[in-house]
Design a protein around this motif. Sequence first.
Motif, mmCIF file in Angstrom:
data_model
loop_
_atom_site.group_PDB
_atom_site.id
_atom_site.type_symbol
_atom_site.label_atom_id
_atom_site.label_comp_id
_atom_site.label_asym_id
_atom_site.label_seq_id
_atom_site.Cartn_x
_atom_site.Cartn_y
_atom_site.Cartn_z
ATOM 1 N N HIS A 12 0.824 -1.241 0.782
ATOM 2 C CA HIS A 12 -0.147 0.221 0.193
ATOM 3 C C HIS A 12 0.877 1.176 -0.156
ATOM 4 O O HIS A 12 1.190 1.839 -0.748
ATOM 5 N N THR A 13 1.229 1.988 1.146
ATOM 6 C CA THR A 13 1.985 3.042 1.380
ATOM 7 C C THR A 13 3.520 2.626 0.415
ATOM 8 O O THR A 13 4.024 3.447 -0.550
ATOM 9 N N THR A 14 4.079 1.411 0.496
ATOM 10 C CA THR A 14 5.679 1.677 -0.385
ATOM 11 C C THR A 14 4.770 1.601 -1.716
ATOM 12 O O THR A 14 5.921 1.717 -2.569
ATOM 13 N N SER A 15 4.266 0.217 -2.424
ATOM 14 C CA SER A 15 3.565 1.342 -4.272
ATOM 15 C C SER A 15 3.382 2.785 -3.966
ATOM 16 O O SER A 15 3.592 3.135 -5.032
ATOM 17 N N LEU A 16 2.144 3.210 -3.466
ATOM 18 C CA LEU A 16 2.009 4.929 -3.440
ATOM 19 C C LEU A 16 3.439 5.735 -2.934
ATOM 20 O O LEU A 16 3.797 6.463 -4.803
ATOM 21 N N ALA A 17 4.332 5.176 -3.093
ATOM 22 C CA ALA A 17 5.886 5.785 -2.106
ATOM 23 C C ALA A 17 6.621 5.788 -3.991
ATOM 24 O O ALA A 17 7.077 6.565 -4.410
ATOM 25 N N ALA A 18 6.842 4.835 -4.121
ATOM 26 C CA ALA A 18 7.152 4.036 -5.518
ATOM 27 C C ALA A 18 6.790 4.864 -6.572
ATOM 28 O O ALA A 18 7.703 5.219 -7.278
ATOM 29 N N ALA A 19 5.351 4.981 -6.821
ATOM 30 C CA ALA A 19 5.027 5.338 -7.970
ATOM 31 C C ALA A 19 5.480 6.575 -8.032
ATOM 32 O O ALA A 19 5.717 7.828 -8.611
ATOM 33 N N TYR A 20 5.411 8.125 -6.906
ATOM 34 C CA TYR A 20 5.213 9.178 -6.618
ATOM 35 C C TYR A 20 7.185 9.282 -6.816
ATOM 36 O O TYR A 20 7.100 10.571 -8.162
ATOM 37 N N HIS A 21 7.526 8.777 -6.417
ATOM 38 C CA HIS A 21 9.617 8.905 -6.723
ATOM 39 C C HIS A 21 9.407 8.337 -7.816
ATOM 40 O O HIS A 21 10.258 9.334 -8.495
ATOM 41 N N LEU A 22 8.875 7.708 -8.739
ATOM 42 C CA LEU A 22 9.162 7.742 -10.605
ATOM 43 C C LEU A 22 8.187 8.026 -11.322
ATOM 44 O O LEU A 22 8.187 7.995 -12.539
ATOM 45 N N LYS A 23 7.947 8.745 -10.325
ATOM 46 C CA LYS A 23 6.220 10.235 -11.011
ATOM 47 C C LYS A 23 5.679 8.954 -12.391
ATOM 48 O O LYS A 23 4.699 9.661 -13.109
ATOM 49 N N GLN A 24 4.863 8.512 -11.009
ATOM 50 C CA GLN A 24 3.628 7.629 -12.335
ATOM 51 C C GLN A 24 2.668 7.964 -11.964
ATOM 52 O O GLN A 24 1.277 8.057 -12.483
ATOM 53 N N ILE A 25 2.536 8.800 -10.728
ATOM 54 C CA ILE A 25 1.430 9.824 -10.542
ATOM 55 C C ILE A 25 1.866 10.758 -9.979
ATOM 56 O O ILE A 25 3.461 10.962 -9.093
ATOM 57 N N SER A 26 1.537 11.921 -9.851
ATOM 58 C CA SER A 26 1.848 13.445 -9.665
ATOM 59 C C SER A 26 1.341 13.827 -8.838
ATOM 60 O O SER A 26 -0.273 13.673 -8.134
ATOM 61 N N GLN A 27 1.968 15.221 -7.392
ATOM 62 C CA GLN A 27 1.875 15.702 -6.588
ATOM 63 C C GLN A 27 0.722 16.771 -7.036
ATOM 64 O O GLN A 27 1.502 18.030 -7.914
ATOM 65 N N SER A 28 -0.008 16.946 -6.883
ATOM 66 C CA SER A 28 -0.902 18.183 -6.808
ATOM 67 C C SER A 28 -1.432 18.946 -5.761
ATOM 68 O O SER A 28 -1.236 17.964 -4.282
#
Length: 171
Positions: A12-28
Amino acid sequence: MIYIYNDYGGTHTTSLAAAYHLKQISQSERKLTKEEILNVNYFNKLTKDDFGKIIFHGVDENGDSVYTVGRKSAKFVVQALKDLCQLLQNKHHFHEKIVFSNTSPTVPFVMSIGGFFSRGLKIDFIGVPLLVLGAKQCCDNIYRLVENTKQVGRSSNEAQIIILENEVYKK
């Protein structure tokens, strides 16, 4: 450099962290949508058989590898991995900087309950909505944790192996 995000389940949080790190999802300024959360690689897809497996998520814009691992409640797993890395560095002249970053402090209570229902009891119709709610609650903290992890990794710190407990993100 190698980044390894770790927590209890690794899904859960690790997958989200990896996705943020890799810019697969972006912060807004907005929260993630249900679809964005459920489409993150490995989010709520790993099982008990995956505990302890180091899972590759991709290579970031700097050429650094991003991994995750579910360690259950055994925090000594990270220490054992650190010791193994030090052994490889000393014996085989492996000199890659490795950053272990604990995402557990970002986990809200509702996500823990959702994970229990979904992964533990296989009751997705209760667990998944709770996981999505929890992910929406903690996505800002996960994003900040990732940005801090990357900054620490890039720092001129002499340490070749860094363990970040990230207690500052505790709910």
